[in-house]
Design an enzyme around this catalytic site. Structure first.
Site, PDB file in Angstrom:
ATOM      1  N   SER A 292      -4.650  -0.449   0.626  1.00 40.34           N
ATOM      2  CA  SER A 292      -5.305  -1.540   1.720  1.00 40.34           C
ATOM      3  C   SER A 292      -6.647  -2.039   2.522  1.00 40.34           C
ATOM      4  O   SER A 292      -6.587  -3.177   2.351  1.00 40.34           O
ATOM      5  CB  SER A 292      -4.369  -0.935   3.416  1.00 40.34           C
ATOM      6  OG  SER A 292      -4.535   0.070   3.553  1.00 40.34           O
TER       7      SER A 292
ATOM      8  N   GLU B 103      -0.899   6.395  -1.774  1.00 41.00           N
ATOM      9  CA  GLU B 103      -0.777   4.496  -1.951  1.00 41.00           C
ATOM     10  C   GLU B 103      -0.862   4.586  -3.414  1.00 41.00           C
ATOM     11  O   GLU B 103      -2.383   4.442  -3.732  1.00 41.00           O
ATOM     12  CB  GLU B 103      -1.635   4.060  -1.229  1.00 41.00           C
ATOM     13  CG  GLU B 103      -1.937   3.988   0.220  1.00 41.00           C
ATOM     14  CD  GLU B 103      -2.379   3.456   1.503  1.00 41.00           C
ATOM     15  OE1 GLU B 103      -2.962   3.029   1.170  1.00 41.00           O
ATOM     16  OE2 GLU B 103      -2.484   3.874   2.568  1.00 41.00           O
TER      17      GLU B 103
ATOM     18  N   ASP C  63       3.137   5.433  -1.161  1.00 36.69           N
ATOM     19  CA  ASP C  63       3.201   3.777  -0.348  1.00 36.69           C
ATOM     20  C   ASP C  63       3.100   2.916  -1.071  1.00 36.69           C
ATOM     21  O   ASP C  63       2.111   2.535  -1.773  1.00 36.69           O
ATOM     22  CB  ASP C  63       2.311   4.067   1.054  1.00 36.69           C
ATOM     23  CG  ASP C  63       2.242   2.728   1.551  1.00 36.69           C
ATOM     24  OD1 ASP C  63       2.505   1.499   1.810  1.00 36.69           O
ATOM     25  OD2 ASP C  63       1.621   3.177   3.098  1.00 36.69           O
TER      26      ASP C  63
ATOM     27  N   HIS D 283      -3.461   5.193   4.864  1.00 36.84           N
ATOM     28  CA  HIS D 283      -3.058   4.073   5.501  1.00 36.84           C
ATOM     29  C   HIS D 283      -2.960   5.118   7.271  1.00 36.84           C
ATOM     30  O   HIS D 283      -2.480   5.828   7.413  1.00 36.84           O
ATOM     31  CB  HIS D 283      -2.158   3.191   5.537  1.00 36.84           C
ATOM     32  CG  HIS D 283      -1.559   1.844   6.624  1.00 36.84           C
ATOM     33  ND1 HIS D 283      -0.526   1.774   8.102  1.00 36.84           N
ATOM     34  CD2 HIS D 283      -2.157   1.162   6.828  1.00 36.84           C
ATOM     35  CE1 HIS D 283      -0.760   0.987   7.910  1.00 36.84           C
ATOM     36  NE2 HIS D 283      -1.462   0.055   7.850  1.00 36.84           N
TER      37      HIS D 283
ATOM     38  N   LYS E 299       4.191  -8.005   2.768  1.00 36.99           N
ATOM     39  CA  LYS E 299       2.690  -8.205   2.359  1.00 36.99           C
ATOM     40  C   LYS E 299       3.221  -9.669   1.555  1.00 36.99           C
ATOM     41  O   LYS E 299       3.421 -10.423   1.586  1.00 36.99           O
ATOM     42  CB  LYS E 299       2.018  -6.645   1.673  1.00 36.99           C
ATOM     43  CG  LYS E 299       2.024  -5.807   2.105  1.00 36.99           C
ATOM     44  CD  LYS E 299       0.961  -5.746   3.852  1.00 36.99           C
ATOM     45  CE  LYS E 299       1.439  -4.741   4.212  1.00 36.99           C
ATOM     46  NZ  LYS E 299       1.264  -4.578   5.639  1.00 36.99           N
TER      47      LYS E 299
ATOM     48  N   ASN F 107      -2.350 -11.094   4.305  1.00 39.51           N
ATOM     49  CA  ASN F 107      -1.579 -10.463   3.198  1.00 39.51           C
ATOM     50  C   ASN F 107      -0.481 -10.625   2.614  1.00 39.51           C
ATOM     51  O   ASN F 107       0.807 -10.688   1.631  1.00 39.51           O
ATOM     52  CB  ASN F 107      -0.761  -9.440   3.984  1.00 39.51           C
ATOM     53  CG  ASN F 107      -1.771  -8.552   4.444  1.00 39.51           C
ATOM     54  OD1 ASN F 107      -2.998  -7.743   3.371  1.00 39.51           O
ATOM     55  ND2 ASN F 107      -1.682  -7.440   5.446  1.00 39.51           N
TER      56      ASN F 107
ATOM     57  N   HIS G  54       1.111  -2.285  -0.480  1.00 34.60           N
ATOM     58  CA  HIS G  54       0.452  -3.866  -0.818  1.00 34.60           C
ATOM     59  C   HIS G  54       0.631  -3.607  -2.772  1.00 34.60           C
ATOM     60  O   HIS G  54      -0.166  -4.439  -3.749  1.00 34.60           O
ATOM     61  CB  HIS G  54      -1.362  -3.530  -1.007  1.00 34.60           C
ATOM     62  CG  HIS G  54      -1.455  -3.307   0.528  1.00 34.60           C
ATOM     63  ND1 HIS G  54      -1.630  -4.410   1.477  1.00 34.60           N
ATOM     64  CD2 HIS G  54      -1.612  -2.951   1.431  1.00 34.60           C
ATOM     65  CE1 HIS G  54      -2.203  -4.071   2.179  1.00 34.60           C
ATOM     66  NE2 HIS G  54      -2.283  -2.869   2.173  1.00 34.60           N
TER      67      HIS G  54
HETATM   68  C1  LIG Z   1      -0.788   0.778   2.767  1.00 35.13           C
HETATM   69  C2  LIG Z   1       0.056  -0.102   3.914  1.00 35.13           C
HETATM   70  N1  LIG Z   1       0.841   0.945   4.249  1.00 35.13           N
HETATM   71  C3  LIG Z   1       1.756   0.516   5.535  1.00 35.13           C
HETATM   72  C4  LIG Z   1       1.834  -0.444   6.711  1.00 35.13           C
HETATM   73  C5  LIG Z   1       1.973  -0.947   7.700  1.00 35.13           C
HETATM   74  O1  LIG Z   1       3.297  -1.984   6.671  1.00 35.13           O
HETATM   75  P1  LIG Z   1       3.615  -2.744   7.737  1.00 35.13           P
HETATM   76  O2  LIG Z   1       2.947  -4.066   8.340  1.00 35.13           O
HETATM   77  O3  LIG Z   1       4.773  -2.970   7.583  1.00 35.13           O
HETATM   78  O4  LIG Z   1       3.489  -2.100   9.374  1.00 35.13           O
HETATM   79  C6  LIG Z   1       0.536  -1.251   5.681  1.00 35.13           C
HETATM   80  C7  LIG Z   1       0.076  -2.250   7.054  1.00 35.13           C
HETATM   81  O5  LIG Z   1      -0.948  -2.848   7.238  1.00 35.13           O
HETATM   82  C8  LIG Z   1      -0.222  -0.899   4.641  1.00 35.13           C
HETATM   83  O6  LIG Z   1      -1.273  -1.583   4.172  1.00 35.13           O
END
Ligand SMILES: Cc1ncc(COP(=O)(O)O)c(C=O)c1O
Length: 378
Positions: A170, A166, A195, A125, A229, A36, A198
């Site tokens: 992801s 989001e 969220d 996620h 990321k 990422n 990304h």
């Molecule tokens: C959409 C999304 N939110 C949250 C996270 C979690 O973030 P972190 O890797 O900082 O724990 C991810 C990570 O894979 C993600 O893809």
């Protein structure tokens, strides 16, 4: 063998038979189409030097934070960083969390209460799903990006309503329909949670995310930005009103009862975000690579047996039905020195197994061409 070991083994065996046993392994190919680290910041030598020098200039260098933020783990540095992040991300206030996973679970476990309703996009996620499970509120999903389904559920929702989406999904790489969803939230007096994992670093002015790019920052209740990321480091913050942040400081267990981030990590976050804002060419190069991928991929649409989701984001999808088929193509790419990872069922529904291709500013046109030729033509 005792009964608990037996149960664990049975579950692992089941995974093995289904072809989706997870194991920790090291990459064998050297061309990165799987991390990422979209802007290459994790190993950027100039940024590394900046971080090292800043660290050496700190008056108080500590290996660890020594306690939670409410005890010995709070510093002027972290409070200044939160102020700086709030300005960059255009919110009233920001609160740092140890990771995006923790921030998401904390937010949903803490804010919606019994009698409230969380309505989340079906493709959010795992950390947001986990947050819904931890919450005492009712928790529903709506079909991915489906406004009609969302509206239907908003009409039925009771208590305070929270809509969770989001900005870039992801596992699919497409964008959330943020503008339309924020309008529905306004109409039904629902609180919008986005969220931005990304999109942090690659959308908006100076990389401050898609919500800001679309001018929706004042339409949201809370936004989660993660630094693991495009920022190439680690950690996350929640951005919202001062009241929301004060509430989280008082009630979010995952904030209160954990050791704060060490100063080196905070400094890395600070320098990474400053580096992004001062070097817009990083993102321009990434956008050029995304465009090149899109144009090249389109040439294969008529002939490839696989399904392509050609996205505007750095996350591109090649859908190859069946865990074994998908793994075969992934291995072919790895044998061509291109590191990709297959996303298998049950992480995605059976039949929707896929290669999740992550594009970076440092991928060359030749690498992208080889990737598409090998994956799509065999
Ligand atoms: C959409 C999304 N939110 C949250 C996270 C979690 O973030 P972190 O890797 O900082 O724990 C991810 C990570 O894979 C993600 O893809």
């Amino acid at each position: 063998m005792n009964s608990i070991e037996q149960r664990l083994l049975q579950h692992l065996e089941k995974r093995k038979t289904q072809g989706n046993l997870r194991t920790l392994r090291l990459a064998t190919a050297t061309t990165d189409f799987y991390s990422n680290d979209y802007l290459g910041l994790a190993s950027n030598p100039t940024l590394q030097k900046i971080i090292q020098e800043s660290y050496e200039n700190l008056p108080n260098r500590m290996n660890g934070a020594t306690g939670s933020r409410l005890l010995s783990g709070n510093t002027d540095f972290v409070m200044q960083l939160e102020k700086e992040l709030a300005v960059w991300l255009q919110g009233e206030a920001a609160l740092l969390f140890n990771s995006g996973y923790v921030a998401n679970t904390a937010l949903l476990a803490t804010i919606p209460q019994k009698g409230d309703t969380i309505i989340a996009d079906a493709l959010i996620h795992a950390s947001l799903h986990e947050g819904c499970k931890l919450s005492y509120a009712n928790s529903w999903t709506f079909r991915h990006n489906d406004l009609e389904d969302l509206e239907k559920k908003l009409k039925l929702a009771k208590g305070e309503k929270f809509v969770v989406v989001e900005s870039v999904y992801s596992m699919d790489g497409d964008k959330g329909a943020l503008t339309a969803i924020s309008q529905l939230c306004e109409q039904y007096e629902a609180h919008l949670i986005i969220d931005e994992a990304h999109s942090t670093g690659i959308y908006g002015k100076n990389g401050n995310g898609l919500t800001n790019e679309l001018g929706l920052q004042t339409k949201t209740f809370a936004r989660v930005y993660t630094f693991g990321k495009a920022m190439g480091c680690h950690g996350a913050c929640i951005v919202g009103s001062q009241t929301l942040i004060d509430y989280l400081v008082n009630f979010a267990k995952a904030f209160i009862y954990t050791t704060a981030q060490p100063i080196h990590n905070l400094l890395t976050i600070a320098e990474s975000y400053r580096y992004i804002t001062q070097n817009p060419d990083l993102n321009q190069d990434l956008q050029a690579k995304i465009l090149f991928y899109q144009q090249t991929a389109k040439k294969y649409l008529a002939t490839t047996p696989h399904t392509l989701f050609i996205n505007e984001s750095p996350i591109q999808i090649i859908q190859i039905a069946g865990n074994e088929n998908c793994k075969t193509v992934a291995n072919k790419l790895i044998n061509n020195n291109l590191e990709v990872r297959a996303i298998l069922s049950p992480t995605v529904p059976a039949g929707a197994e896929r290669l999740r291709i992550c594009l970076h500013n440092y991928n060359t046109a030749e690498e992208i061409e080889t990737l598409l030729r090998v994956a799509l033509m065999g």
